[in-house]
Motif scaffolding. Structure first.
Motif, mmCIF file in Angstrom:
data_model
loop_
_atom_site.group_PDB
_atom_site.id
_atom_site.type_symbol
_atom_site.label_atom_id
_atom_site.label_comp_id
_atom_site.label_asym_id
_atom_site.label_seq_id
_atom_site.Cartn_x
_atom_site.Cartn_y
_atom_site.Cartn_z
ATOM 1 N N THR A 1 0.835 -1.186 0.000
ATOM 2 C CA THR A 1 0.000 0.000 0.000
ATOM 3 C C THR A 1 0.877 1.246 0.000
ATOM 4 O OG1 THR A 1 -1.676 1.210 1.231
ATOM 5 C CG2 THR A 1 -0.205 -0.160 2.521
ATOM 6 N N HIS A 2 0.370 2.305 -0.553
ATOM 7 C CA HIS A 2 1.144 3.554 -0.558
ATOM 8 C C HIS A 2 1.135 4.238 0.804
ATOM 9 C CE1 HIS A 2 -2.950 4.962 -1.535
ATOM 10 N NE2 HIS A 2 -2.587 6.090 -0.982
ATOM 11 N N TYR A 3 0.355 3.732 1.750
ATOM 12 C CA TYR A 3 0.355 4.272 3.105
ATOM 13 C C TYR A 3 1.501 3.718 3.946
ATOM 14 C CZ TYR A 3 -4.326 5.880 1.985
ATOM 15 O OH TYR A 3 -5.395 6.486 1.400
ATOM 16 N N ALA A 4 2.105 2.654 3.499
ATOM 17 C CA ALA A 4 3.203 2.037 4.250
ATOM 18 C C ALA A 4 4.437 2.933 4.176
ATOM 19 C CB ALA A 4 3.520 0.659 3.687
ATOM 20 N N PRO A 5 5.174 3.011 5.269
ATOM 21 C CA PRO A 5 6.393 3.827 5.238
ATOM 22 C C PRO A 5 7.473 3.181 4.366
ATOM 23 C CG PRO A 5 6.208 2.673 7.326
ATOM 24 C CD PRO A 5 4.945 2.397 6.571
ATOM 25 N N ALA A 6 8.383 4.005 3.870
ATOM 26 C CA ALA A 6 9.490 3.489 3.059
ATOM 27 C C ALA A 6 10.384 2.574 3.896
ATOM 28 C CB ALA A 6 10.296 4.647 2.475
ATOM 29 N N TRP A 8 10.565 0.603 7.892
ATOM 30 C CA TRP A 8 9.873 0.252 9.124
ATOM 31 C C TRP A 8 10.784 0.380 10.332
ATOM 32 C CZ3 TRP A 8 4.781 -0.463 9.673
ATOM 33 C CH2 TRP A 8 4.036 -0.618 8.504
ATOM 34 N N LYS A 9 12.005 0.850 10.137
ATOM 35 C CA LYS A 9 12.953 0.988 11.236
ATOM 36 C C LYS A 9 12.385 1.928 12.295
ATOM 37 C CE LYS A 9 17.802 1.262 12.152
ATOM 38 N NZ LYS A 9 17.879 -0.036 12.760
ATOM 39 N N ASN A 10 12.359 1.448 13.538
ATOM 40 C CA ASN A 10 11.881 2.209 14.698
ATOM 41 C C ASN A 10 10.401 2.574 14.633
ATOM 42 O OD1 ASN A 10 14.393 2.143 15.968
ATOM 43 N ND2 ASN A 10 15.090 3.875 14.750
ATOM 44 N N LYS A 11 9.625 1.845 13.860
ATOM 45 C CA LYS A 11 8.181 2.077 13.772
ATOM 46 C C LYS A 11 7.452 1.060 14.641
ATOM 47 C CE LYS A 11 8.453 4.942 10.171
ATOM 48 N NZ LYS A 11 8.306 6.344 10.282
ATOM 49 N N ASN A 35 -0.091 -14.391 6.879
ATOM 50 C CA ASN A 35 0.231 -12.994 6.588
ATOM 51 C C ASN A 35 1.375 -12.486 7.465
ATOM 52 O OD1 ASN A 35 -1.710 -12.686 4.553
ATOM 53 N ND2 ASN A 35 -3.295 -12.332 6.061
ATOM 54 N N LEU A 36 1.422 -12.932 8.710
ATOM 55 C CA LEU A 36 2.504 -12.542 9.600
ATOM 56 C C LEU A 36 3.839 -13.117 9.113
ATOM 57 C CD1 LEU A 36 2.811 -10.884 12.207
ATOM 58 C CD2 LEU A 36 2.679 -13.025 13.472
ATOM 59 N N VAL A 37 3.810 -14.344 8.628
ATOM 60 C CA VAL A 37 5.019 -14.947 8.045
ATOM 61 C C VAL A 37 5.475 -14.138 6.840
ATOM 62 C CG1 VAL A 37 5.898 -16.977 6.811
ATOM 63 C CG2 VAL A 37 4.629 -17.262 8.949
ATOM 64 N N ASP A 38 4.538 -13.707 5.996
ATOM 65 C CA ASP A 38 4.898 -12.861 4.849
ATOM 66 C C ASP A 38 5.594 -11.585 5.306
ATOM 67 O OD1 ASP A 38 3.869 -14.680 3.033
ATOM 68 O OD2 ASP A 38 1.965 -13.596 2.764
ATOM 69 N N LEU A 39 5.067 -10.956 6.364
ATOM 70 C CA LEU A 39 5.701 -9.747 6.895
ATOM 71 C C LEU A 39 7.100 -10.046 7.430
ATOM 72 C CD1 LEU A 39 2.729 -8.044 8.776
ATOM 73 C CD2 LEU A 39 3.841 -7.257 6.676
ATOM 74 N N ALA A 40 7.249 -11.201 8.081
ATOM 75 C CA ALA A 40 8.554 -11.595 8.618
ATOM 76 C C ALA A 40 9.546 -11.818 7.479
ATOM 77 C CB ALA A 40 8.429 -12.855 9.470
ATOM 78 N N LEU A 41 9.116 -12.529 6.452
ATOM 79 C CA LEU A 41 10.018 -12.827 5.330
ATOM 80 C C LEU A 41 10.363 -11.580 4.527
ATOM 81 C CD1 LEU A 41 8.500 -16.220 4.133
ATOM 82 C CD2 LEU A 41 10.563 -15.847 5.507
ATOM 83 N N SER A 42 9.503 -10.572 4.553
ATOM 84 C CA SER A 42 9.790 -9.320 3.844
ATOM 85 C C SER A 42 10.796 -8.459 4.610
ATOM 86 C CB SER A 42 8.500 -8.522 3.635
ATOM 87 O OG SER A 42 8.069 -7.945 4.853
ATOM 88 N N GLY A 43 11.049 -8.800 5.876
ATOM 89 C CA GLY A 43 12.000 -8.035 6.685
ATOM 90 C C GLY A 43 11.359 -7.001 7.590
ATOM 91 N N LEU A 45 9.258 -7.264 10.100
ATOM 92 C CA LEU A 45 9.237 -7.592 11.528
ATOM 93 C C LEU A 45 10.627 -7.551 12.157
ATOM 94 C CD1 LEU A 45 6.594 -10.469 11.653
ATOM 95 C CD2 LEU A 45 6.262 -7.995 11.866
ATOM 96 N N HIS A 46 11.658 -7.517 11.336
ATOM 97 C CA HIS A 46 13.014 -7.364 11.859
ATOM 98 C C HIS A 46 13.302 -5.914 12.238
ATOM 99 C CE1 HIS A 46 13.344 -11.199 9.730
ATOM 100 N NE2 HIS A 46 14.347 -11.463 10.549
ATOM 101 N N GLU A 47 12.577 -4.981 11.624
ATOM 102 C CA GLU A 47 12.871 -3.561 11.793
ATOM 103 C C GLU A 47 12.015 -2.864 12.843
ATOM 104 O OE1 GLU A 47 12.508 -1.670 7.997
ATOM 105 O OE2 GLU A 47 14.305 -2.612 7.216
ATOM 106 N N ILE A 48 10.815 -3.363 13.089
ATOM 107 C CA ILE A 48 9.887 -2.623 13.949
ATOM 108 C C ILE A 48 10.373 -2.555 15.397
ATOM 109 C CG2 ILE A 48 7.889 -3.090 12.495
ATOM 110 C CD1 ILE A 48 7.052 -5.257 14.535
ATOM 111 N N ARG A 49 9.870 -1.549 16.106
ATOM 112 C CA ARG A 49 10.202 -1.363 17.524
ATOM 113 C C ARG A 49 9.115 -1.856 18.449
ATOM 114 N NH1 ARG A 49 14.440 2.316 19.055
ATOM 115 N NH2 ARG A 49 13.688 2.121 21.169
ATOM 116 N N GLY A 50 7.932 -2.161 17.901
ATOM 117 C CA GLY A 50 6.825 -2.638 18.708
ATOM 118 C C GLY A 50 5.701 -3.122 17.818
ATOM 119 N N LEU A 51 4.795 -3.884 18.424
ATOM 120 C CA LEU A 51 3.665 -4.446 17.695
ATOM 121 C C LEU A 51 2.407 -4.291 18.540
ATOM 122 C CD1 LEU A 51 2.546 -6.161 15.302
ATOM 123 C CD2 LEU A 51 3.169 -8.187 16.640
ATOM 124 N N VAL A 52 1.347 -3.777 17.916
ATOM 125 C CA VAL A 52 0.049 -3.667 18.563
ATOM 126 C C VAL A 52 -0.934 -4.450 17.702
ATOM 127 C CG1 VAL A 52 -1.790 -2.125 19.346
ATOM 128 C CG2 VAL A 52 0.600 -1.401 19.527
#
Length: 128
Positions: A1-6, A8-11, A35-43, A45-52
């Protein structure tokens, strides 16, 4: 989506599960896992600082517990964050396709504290 940040570091990533194939069914935990696995494989989930994670549409207590186990499994097995890398995770939050509705601003500064079971938006989400 175009709403996603360029980047995800510290997001903090906010995820939710809406309805399944129709309004009578919840989104399955196995679909959420895929879908969570897809996010993990895309990298991401390696960059985020938290999950809600939002309260699942029509999820009962058993499904919420199952979802928590899936999230733990994905982070332990696929993301491989070490135990020293504490990632705050907050679950069952009323946002997205739940009632009551909570609209979250995109790209604003927030504080997430999973020990206190809360997050706070620290700046306005809109400009006057």
């Amino acid at each position: 989506t175009h709403y996603a940040p360029a980047s995800w570091k510290n997001k903090i990533l906010f995820l939710e599960s809406a309805m399944g194939d129709n309004l009578q069914l919840p989104y399955s935990v196995s679909q959420f896992r895929n879908n969570l696995v897809d996010l993990a494989l895309s990298g991401i989930l390696h960059e985020i600082r938290g999950l809600v994670v939002g309260r699942g549409y029509k999820y009962d207590t058993h499904m919420q517990d199952e979802l928590a186990s899936v999230i733990e499994e994905v982070f332990d097995v696929i993301v491989g964050r070490s135990r020293e890398e504490q990632l705050p995770i907050l679950m069952n939050v009323d946002f997205g396709h739940t009632s009551p509705f909570l609209t979250l601003p995109i790209n604003t500064l927030v504080r997430l504290d999973s020990a206190l079971d809360e997050f706070n938006v620290l700046e306005p989400g809109v400009q006057a």
